[in-house]
Design an enzyme around this catalytic site. Sequence first.
Site, PDB file in Angstrom:
ATOM      1  N   GLU A 253      15.391 131.327  61.999  1.00 24.77           N
ATOM      2  CA  GLU A 253      15.759 132.146  60.835  1.00 24.77           C
ATOM      3  C   GLU A 253      14.502 132.199  59.986  1.00 24.77           C
ATOM      4  O   GLU A 253      14.315 131.403  59.077  1.00 24.77           O
ATOM      5  CB  GLU A 253      16.945 131.531  60.088  1.00 24.77           C
ATOM      6  N   GLU A 262       7.896 136.687  56.029  1.00 17.49           N
ATOM      7  CA  GLU A 262       7.701 135.241  56.158  1.00 17.49           C
ATOM      8  C   GLU A 262       6.897 134.878  57.396  1.00 17.49           C
ATOM      9  O   GLU A 262       6.844 133.722  57.788  1.00 17.49           O
ATOM     10  CB  GLU A 262       9.048 134.532  56.205  1.00 17.49           C
TER      11      GLU A 262
END
Length: 798
Positions: A253, A262
């Site tokens: 995730e 990210e």
Amino acid sequence: MRGRAPRRDPRRASASPATRRAPHQPPSWWAYWLSQSMPGFLFSPASDDDTYVPPHRPPGRRGLTRQGAGPPVNLSSPLPTHAFGPSGCGEKMALAAAAGLEDDGLIGTMKVFCGRANPTTGSVEWLEEDEHYDYHQEIARSSYADMLHDKDRNVKYYQGIRAAVRRVKERGQPVIVLDIGTGTGLLSMMAVSAGADFCYAIEVFKPMADAAVKIVEKNGFSDKIKIINKHSTEVSVGPDGDMQCYANILVTELFDTELIGEGALPSYEHAHKNLVEENCEAVPHKATVYAQLVESRRMWSWNKLFPVHIQTDNAEKIIVAPSEMENCPGAPSVYDIQLNQMPRGDFTILSNVLTMFSVDFSRQVNSSPTYHTMQFEPLVSGRAQVVLSWWDIDMDPDGKIKCSMAPYWVHSDPKNIQWRDHWMQCVYFLPNEEPVAQGESLYLIAHRDDYCVWYNLHKTRIEKSKSNFHGERPVCECQAHLLWNRPRFGELNDQNRTEQYMQALKKVLKADSICLCISDGSLLPILAHCVGAEQVFTIENSAVSYRLMKKIFKANHLEDKISIIEKRPELLTSADLGDRKISVLLGEPFFTTSLLPWHSLYFWYARTAVTEHLADSIIVLPQAASLHMVVVEFKDLWRIRSPCGTCEGFDVHIMDDMIKHSLDFREAREAEPHPLWEYSSRCLSEPQQVLTFDFQKPVPQRPLSAKGSVTLQRPGRSHGVVLWMEYHLTAESSISTGLVQRPEAQGECSWNPHCKQAVYFLNSTLEAKTQDSPQIVTYALEFNPKVGDISMDFRLVS
């Protein structure tokens, strides 16, 4: 997590180190410091999520990391409120103690000096801190519970993991799982519970890795889950390596609001090359990015300075933006917001939902820059200004298990949308608005590199076979987007607000008024000149604001009529003012360094610093400010501070305890900034003024304090206290940075959309009863003039 969150959240940075800017560029807190110290130095873009995070960290949503692959940084905040300077603070990595897990004797054994630029006083202070301060603050502000409370996400991850384990078992293979950025270890425990033979869980942030070890042990999975405290790019495979063998299921995730912000792509790319088998299963299996072209005056006002209409006694005048600003492509970062709070009447849809691109996580991922083109015909004629974007993830190859970030107007089940603050929706601004006609053929292009996405609109197709065209990321050329963040653009474009200032100026200015304005990049000097002041000076602290305002004055033919002084207020001399005394001191006040509402009290300190240059009969606008508070119930925002206890049957109390420990270290009695227009809330008490600040006089030597209580008058759960400032321009006119109108009968709140409000989350919630048995919240606040901060304590009383 958000593309940029402090605010506010559980955030994870990428599993491999990542920044949003080129490696040679300094983080903006240091760049801003240089811009103040070295004339001509250009600091980085102003942030829309300018909450403090420690220096030297990878980026996370609004500045904070989520569930755990690494500590965070807000790379675009102009000036943090805490650890500041080249040395930072708390750089030692003795983090087990910092996380409150095991006292290894390090706590209290070492202190470090932290350089802090105080946004209220304007001074730089060197304070002694516990070396673990950075990490306590990071954990306290992380809001990990937000993700753990995301039922939709958790259930679908569990379903996807079960399905992947089943498929591998059906092939007769042992199930070896790799979980990158494990955080609490939740996904790893799901995998083992689903039948995985072993799981390698990577977590780079030491406090989080230590917590995961304990959580895994408490839930009885220590023999089948190995926590690896490294970046995924540092993990080795082999008999003597971190992993004994390659994994055949990859669970991650690593996503933010922008999907790839990210560092998901480089992390997947490395994992496929070095850590997993060639035909591995991935959960999630695929992600798809969608876009929709819209026209929206409200959203476009966050990106461009509109003509400002002002009515003088003689005629209407218009303040125009420089041509450079008109043609500037804008800031290079996504604006991530809760689009589900955007009224449908605030935008016009110009296109159907367009499927821009997909990423198959079960195959080798390529992080190299590329672009994707979608041809479409506008649904209606209009002006193409904004691209709204979101994504969904398929947990399985068949696409039967889907987790969607779609906003309410296109969601398959708009009445049951899962609230989440770690993934929201994206607002991208086109470089320039384009007129489009219904039925014409257009091409929307989504560009991406390894961390960012941006959009362009073309009327002809760009052939990949004929060009290596990838499109350069938009970079601000006018400098306005470096000084003003998106809410500030909206504030400057608020015509009603401008009119309030105009009316106030007309009451205080005279033909012989000598004005000095102290605010960052403010249009007040132009308003003062138009009202008829004899002479107007404005102080601009930074080289960026100086150059920008010079351009704006020139575009409006005022370069010879308004004098810009590039100095800090305390360095002002009589010669700068032509040996004249100031009769009217002006401020919005607005400063790019302000994070919390009361940080703009810097105006008061600046007023004090220039006292010797003020006439005896000085008029100050605003003449005073006041701090206000109200007790609120949040529909959803409370989740970012709420303990989880158990998540999908797994005990995560250790995570709750770790956050509480770090909150008790410092943060429990601090407020944090949130743009509350994005979050539904109800007032349980009536708004109350608690402190006043008299700008007609210098900053006092003694603290200002207030104690009292407010009665909860409406039923609901008291999740927190909201605080904001009101600036009293004159005796009859005030500007609120918080509530813009009295609460409605049921307590629904209407918040200023251009400002962040301060939220003090209460440690526990209290169910407000009827007025027959009223309950109260007590408060104690103190403004310390030496440090320019407000200490506060709120208590629920049943």
